[in-house]
Design a protein around this motif. Structure first.
Motif, short mmCIF file in Angstrom:
data_model
loop_
_atom_site.label_atom_id
_atom_site.label_comp_id
_atom_site.label_asym_id
_atom_site.label_seq_id
_atom_site.Cartn_x
_atom_site.Cartn_y
_atom_site.Cartn_z
N GLU A 15 138.90 -40.13 -2.70
CA GLU A 15 138.25 -41.06 -1.77
C GLU A 15 136.76 -40.77 -1.59
N THR A 16 136.37 -39.51 -1.78
CA THR A 16 134.96 -39.15 -1.53
C THR A 16 134.16 -38.96 -2.81
N MET A 17 134.75 -39.21 -3.96
CA MET A 17 134.08 -38.90 -5.21
C MET A 17 132.78 -39.68 -5.39
N ASP A 18 132.76 -40.96 -5.10
CA ASP A 18 131.56 -41.77 -5.31
C ASP A 18 130.41 -41.26 -4.46
N ASP A 19 130.68 -40.90 -3.20
CA ASP A 19 129.62 -40.39 -2.32
C ASP A 19 129.11 -39.04 -2.81
N ARG A 20 130.01 -38.20 -3.31
CA ARG A 20 129.58 -36.90 -3.81
C ARG A 20 128.75 -37.04 -5.08
N ILE A 21 129.15 -37.95 -5.94
CA ILE A 21 128.38 -38.20 -7.17
C ILE A 21 126.99 -38.71 -6.83
N ALA A 22 126.89 -39.61 -5.86
CA ALA A 22 125.58 -40.15 -5.44
C ALA A 22 124.69 -39.03 -4.92
N LYS A 23 125.27 -38.12 -4.14
CA LYS A 23 124.48 -37.00 -3.60
C LYS A 23 124.01 -36.10 -4.73
N MET A 24 124.88 -35.85 -5.70
CA MET A 24 124.51 -35.03 -6.84
C MET A 24 123.34 -35.65 -7.61
N ALA A 25 123.41 -36.96 -7.87
CA ALA A 25 122.34 -37.64 -8.60
C ALA A 25 121.03 -37.57 -7.84
N GLU A 26 121.13 -37.67 -6.52
CA GLU A 26 119.92 -37.59 -5.68
C GLU A 26 119.26 -36.22 -5.80
N ILE A 27 120.07 -35.15 -5.80
CA ILE A 27 119.53 -33.79 -5.88
C ILE A 27 118.88 -33.56 -7.24
N VAL A 28 119.54 -34.00 -8.31
CA VAL A 28 118.99 -33.82 -9.65
C VAL A 28 117.69 -34.60 -9.81
N LYS A 81 113.76 -17.93 -8.27
CA LYS A 81 114.70 -18.05 -7.15
C LYS A 81 115.83 -18.98 -7.58
N VAL A 82 117.06 -18.60 -7.27
CA VAL A 82 118.22 -19.41 -7.66
C VAL A 82 118.61 -20.33 -6.51
N GLU A 83 118.80 -21.63 -6.84
CA GLU A 83 119.19 -22.62 -5.84
C GLU A 83 120.60 -23.13 -6.15
N LEU A 84 121.46 -23.06 -5.14
CA LEU A 84 122.81 -23.61 -5.24
C LEU A 84 122.96 -24.76 -4.28
N HIS A 85 123.52 -25.85 -4.76
CA HIS A 85 123.82 -27.01 -3.92
C HIS A 85 125.33 -27.23 -3.95
N ILE A 86 125.97 -27.10 -2.80
CA ILE A 86 127.43 -27.23 -2.72
C ILE A 86 127.75 -28.47 -1.90
N ILE A 87 128.36 -29.44 -2.55
CA ILE A 87 128.65 -30.74 -1.93
C ILE A 87 130.12 -30.77 -1.53
N HIS A 88 130.38 -31.18 -0.30
CA HIS A 88 131.78 -31.28 0.15
C HIS A 88 131.90 -32.36 1.20
N ALA A 89 133.10 -32.89 1.34
CA ALA A 89 133.37 -33.92 2.33
C ALA A 89 133.65 -33.27 3.68
N ALA A 90 133.36 -34.00 4.75
CA ALA A 90 133.63 -33.49 6.09
C ALA A 90 135.12 -33.19 6.27
N SER A 91 135.97 -33.89 5.55
CA SER A 91 137.41 -33.66 5.62
C SER A 91 137.82 -32.37 4.92
N GLU A 92 136.87 -31.70 4.24
CA GLU A 92 137.15 -30.44 3.57
C GLU A 92 136.52 -29.25 4.29
N ASP A 93 136.21 -29.42 5.56
CA ASP A 93 135.60 -28.33 6.33
C ASP A 93 136.47 -27.08 6.32
N GLY A 94 137.79 -27.26 6.38
CA GLY A 94 138.70 -26.12 6.36
C GLY A 94 138.62 -25.34 5.07
N VAL A 95 138.46 -26.04 3.96
CA VAL A 95 138.34 -25.38 2.65
C VAL A 95 137.03 -24.59 2.59
N VAL A 96 135.96 -25.19 3.10
CA VAL A 96 134.66 -24.52 3.10
C VAL A 96 134.72 -23.24 3.94
#
Length: 859
Positions: free
Chosen positions: A307-320, A422-437
């Motif tokens: 359900e959250t894949m499209d939003d995560r992909i959009a965020k990834m493209a924005e960061i790149v 300097k190493v930069e990490l970007h970790i994208i997750h849905a609000a519904s995955e807060d427990g996993v984070v």
């Protein structure tokens, strides 16, 4: 009179002390060979020289060296030295995209020719003795281990991603090789199962023994390991004796110049979700959800990913897009995500599972050399062993999951020594995955803590086996303590040492739960009976104790020994399939060879559902596939041993256990002596009628039905369970409707949860590893001892036996090795003694009634 190291049939104190000292064992004793600095390549750094010499001396070792410390250099040198010392061929097994580091970079630099091979024919045709191949080729049987004298698993954590079956294949396939090594940059000290897999592969200790020596079992989930608090120090010293955890040269006392990690900057990107989607979701108990929760289960996690894949992909493209000229690592977990990445960023090159091995390796190598700017792949494919730090310092994780080790490995593809940015990490997750984070972050903190612990051990002991041995030797010996009350005696000591001073013929009953061989360790002390390498060694130690138990027991009386047979899961069994170790039979032999006679056993039934949750050996799914591989639940036993009376003419004890006929009727004797069944003629509820009631009522009705004398009906029993299952009311975590029995030697009414551990848990105190249910203790004391008898337990634990003995009008006597258990047990005994001294209201009323006639006579 002394014969064969014994005095009057009893082993001497010196013999026992020698046995205890023989338990001190560390990994690698005598398995390897010695080398000196002049044997090494001159380019070796000081910390690398130490690691090479240490590994060769052990012959089998884990080389846990942080990213960039030169574990490839160390592996190649170890391989060369093994071949020079022993002859034959040496195999390096490496992940995809790594072989070029050995064959084209480090090998030539060290003057060592390493050839890549794909099958046995190429092995036999090779013109060099040091060869390299991939995990997949060994897993699939293309490479035969018997062709080699030694092996090194580069990035051994790859075994974890290839599955348990592959791990077991590697362990068994390389078992015959004298020289075995595992090299990894992340030995994952918080993943205990991985560590003991390494120990098993290296031949240090088999996995089953390691599990039982240091870990507490989770009664609701198999393979979930929790390090026993009282074993933590010794566990890490044991690991350090065969595993090198090196994070900096300074861990071994050297200068850290040139080994500074660049800064790590972590950005967490939280994607908002529409929680109203949760309102249509229903939990197992029929409740509707209020909020989305990707941590609730496999189905929920998959739903949130989708359900959250499209939003995560959009965020990834924005960061790149914010850094279009940089090189990027795009980590994903699912195939739909990979396809979406390629659609959103066409210049990204994807590496995925169904590609040929050579193509995957080639693409990974090209990215590492900077030949294209964006790589999209899974951590399980390129997260281990690859060096991407030369051209890339930015990475994106398109999602999160619970696999921390894959996560940390993937990070260190670019965050490693030699990285200039300097190493930069970007970790994208849905609000519904807060427990996993949150779980991922907790694991990260725990990882850092345990790495620091291993660093401290390394700095303190260095690579000295002898220093570790001396440290472990300090745990030999017990400072004896004793506490006496009016109705009990408690001693903190080794029971073998203590029982020597116990008077002959002094115990009216011996009631104890002996350690179950090498299944558990209870105390971080070599005196502990559970600290033995095998059942054979355990019974060697029992041979020092049992003759004394026979000596102190009154003639004709009973030693009631609690035990159970041991399940040997297939992968820990010599047969490779599930089997049962008849431990109770070994107990019988151990007692009868020292003068006891065996007179029977009491059977205490088990909850097979809970047992299956611990072992996965009685699974319903497997039963329907092949019932022939299934056994049955493992009951517990009270093994009954008797010391022969002085006069055997009537077989009675010198001091018989007597009962008053006023309290022990003829009818009660008949029930005790025989099975008794009757029918009351009432119509039984049919299964569907019964299933309509709540679970407590159903359990009570079925139990009453089986115990009231009605003939047992297996089909009816099964139909009731099926009726509950149809209504989704049949529990999966425990057995609601176990078979009941009225037979005096089958105890089905034992409340396993009723132990002194309940009080320990309430007071937030350390719980016993394997507590003895109080119902068992009470019944045994009542049945086989007289009021006023001494009831003796040489393995007292939390002093359950002395505690119940006090409450039942006996004298409790217990010996316990653990100081913590002893302290708590003394408190329980004092509490029971206080209750025994304090009269109840009913006692006072009884006194008043008994005194009234006397007063009238006086008047």
């Amino acid at each position: 009179m002394r014969q064969n190291g014994t005095v009057n049939g009893l082993a001497s104190a010196d013999d026992y002390a020698a046995f205890i000292r023989s338990k001190i064992k560390l990994a690698g004793d005598g398995a390897g060979f010695q080398i000196v600095d002049s044997d090494l390549h001159p380019s070796a750094r000081p910390h690398q020289r130490d690691a090479i010499k240490w590994a060769c001396r052990l012959g089998r070792a884990l080389l846990g060296m942080a990213f960039g410390l030169g574990k490839t250099h160390v592996q190649i040198e170890v391989a060369r030295l093994v071949v020079e010392h022993a002859g034959g061929r040496f195999l390096i097994v490496a992940p995809l995209g790594v072989k070029h580091v050995f064959t084209e970079e480090e090998g030539p630099r060290l003057g060592v020719r390493i050839q890549y091979v794909r099958n046995d024919a190429e092995v036999l045709a090779a013109d060099t003795n040091i060869l390299i191949s991939n995990y997949e080729r060994v897993r699939d049987g293309d490479i035969s281990p018997y062709l080699f004298v030694g092996v090194s698993l580069d990035e051994g954590s790859v075994l974890r991603t290839l599955g348990t079956k592959t791990t077991r294949r590697f362990i068994s396939a390389f078992k015959g090789l004298q020289y075995r090594f595992v090299a990894t940059a992340t030995p994952a000290p918080n993943r205990f199962l991985e560590l003991i897999h390494y120990a098993d592969f290296l031949g240090v200790m088999d996995e089953g023994q390691a599990r039982t020596r240091w870990f507490k079992r989770n009664s609701s989930k198999a393979h979930d390991l929790e390090l026993l608090p009282n074993q933590e120090r010794e566990f890490w010293l044991w690991v350090a004796s065969w595993g090198l955890f090196l994070n900096k040269p300074s861990d071994l006392g050297y200068d850290d110049t040139g080994y500074e990690l660049p800064p790590l900057e972590v950005h967490w990107h939280r994607i908002e979700v529409d929680h109203t989607r949760a309102w249509e979701q229903v939990t197992r108990d029929g409740q509707h959800r209020l909020f989305l929760n990707g941590a609730a289960g496999v189905v929920e996690a998959a739903t949130e990913k989708r359900e959250t894949m499209d939003d995560r992909i959009a965020k990834m493209a924005e960061i790149v897009a914010a850094h279009p000229d940089d090189h990027w690592l795009l980590w994903h977990h699912l195939e739909p995500e990979r396809k979406a990445v390629c659609r959103a960023i066409p210049e990204a090159v994807a590496v995925f599972g169904s590609q040929p091995l050579e193509l995957k390796e080639g693409l990974i190598l090209q990215f590492g050399r900077g030949q294209f700017p964006i790589l999209a792949t899974k951590p399980e494919i390129a997260g281990a062993g690859c060096n991407f730090q030369n051209y890339c310092h930015r990475a994106i994780f398109l999602g999160v999951n619970y696999k921390f080790e894959e996560f940390i490995q993937a990070i260190h593809r670019i965050h490693r020594y030699g990285q200039e940015h300097k190493v930069e990490l970007h970790i994208i997750h849905a609000a519904s995955e807060d427990g996993v984070v949150e779980a991922l972050q907790r694991k990260w903190e725990r990882h850092n803590y345990l790495v620091a612990e291993m660093q401290a051990i390394m700095k303190h002991y260095g690579l000295s086996q002898e220093a570790m041995r001396q440290s472990l030797s300090r745990s030999i010996g017990v400072t004896r303590r004793e506490t006496r009350g009016e109705f009990f005696k408690a001693v903190n000591n080794d029971c073998v040492i203590e029982v020597r001073g116990v008077a002959d013929n002094s115990a009216g009953l011996i009631m104890t739960s002996i350690p179950f061989g090498d299944q558990y360790e209870y105390v971080a002390d070599y005196h502990d009976f559970g600290h033995n390498e095998s059942n054979e060694e355990f019974f060697r130690q029992m041979d020092f104790l049992v003759p004394h138990l026979h000596r102190v027991l009154k003639p004709g009386r009973i030693a009631a020994i609690h035990c159970k047979d041991r399940v040997r899961v297939g992968k820990y069994s010599e047969h490779g399939v599930f089997s049962v170790d008849p431990f109770s039979d070994d107990v019988t032999r151990a007692f009868t060879r020292h003068g006891f006679i065996y007179i029977g056993r009491v059977i205490i039934t088990s909850d097979v559902v809970r047992e299956n949750n611990q072992t996965y050996r009685l699974g319903w799914s497997e039963m329907v596939k092949d019932g022939s591989k299934m056994g049955v639940g493992m009951p517990e036993y009270i093994q009954l041993f008797r010391r022969l009376p002085t006069d055997t003419s009537n077989a009675r004890a010198d001091e018989p256990v007597t009962k008053d006929k006023a309290d022990y009727s003829l009818g009660r004797w008949q029930i005790d002596a025989h099975s008794y069944w009757r029918s009351n003629g009432n119509r039984l509820l049919d299964p569907d009628e019964m299933a309509a009631y709540d679970l407590r009522q159903v359990a009570a009705m079925v139990k009453a039905e089986q115990l009231n004398g009605s003939p047992y009906d297996h089909e009816r029993h099964a139909e009731i369970c099926e009726a509950l299952e149809r209504r989704q009311k049949l529990p999966k975590t425990f057995m609601l409707l176990p078979p009941q029995s009225n037979n005096e030697f089958v105890w089905t009414d034992i409340v396993q949860a009723r132990t002194l551990n309940s009080t320990q848990a309430q007071n937030r105190l350390q719980q016993h590893v394997c507590p003895l249910p109080l119902d068992i203790v009470k019944r045994a004391i009542t049945r086989w001892s007289n009021p006023g008898d001494v009831v003796f337990d040489p393995f007292a634990g939390l002093f359950s036996v002395p505690y119940e003995a006090i409450r039942l009008g006996r004298i409790g006597f217990g010996i316990e090795l653990s100081a913590d258990y002893y302290d708590q047990g003394v408190k329980y005994c004092q509490e029971a003694e206080q209750r025994r001294r304090t009269p109840t209201l009913f006692d006072l009323l009884a006194v008043t009634e008994n005194e009234a006639p006397v007063e009238e006579e006086v008047i």
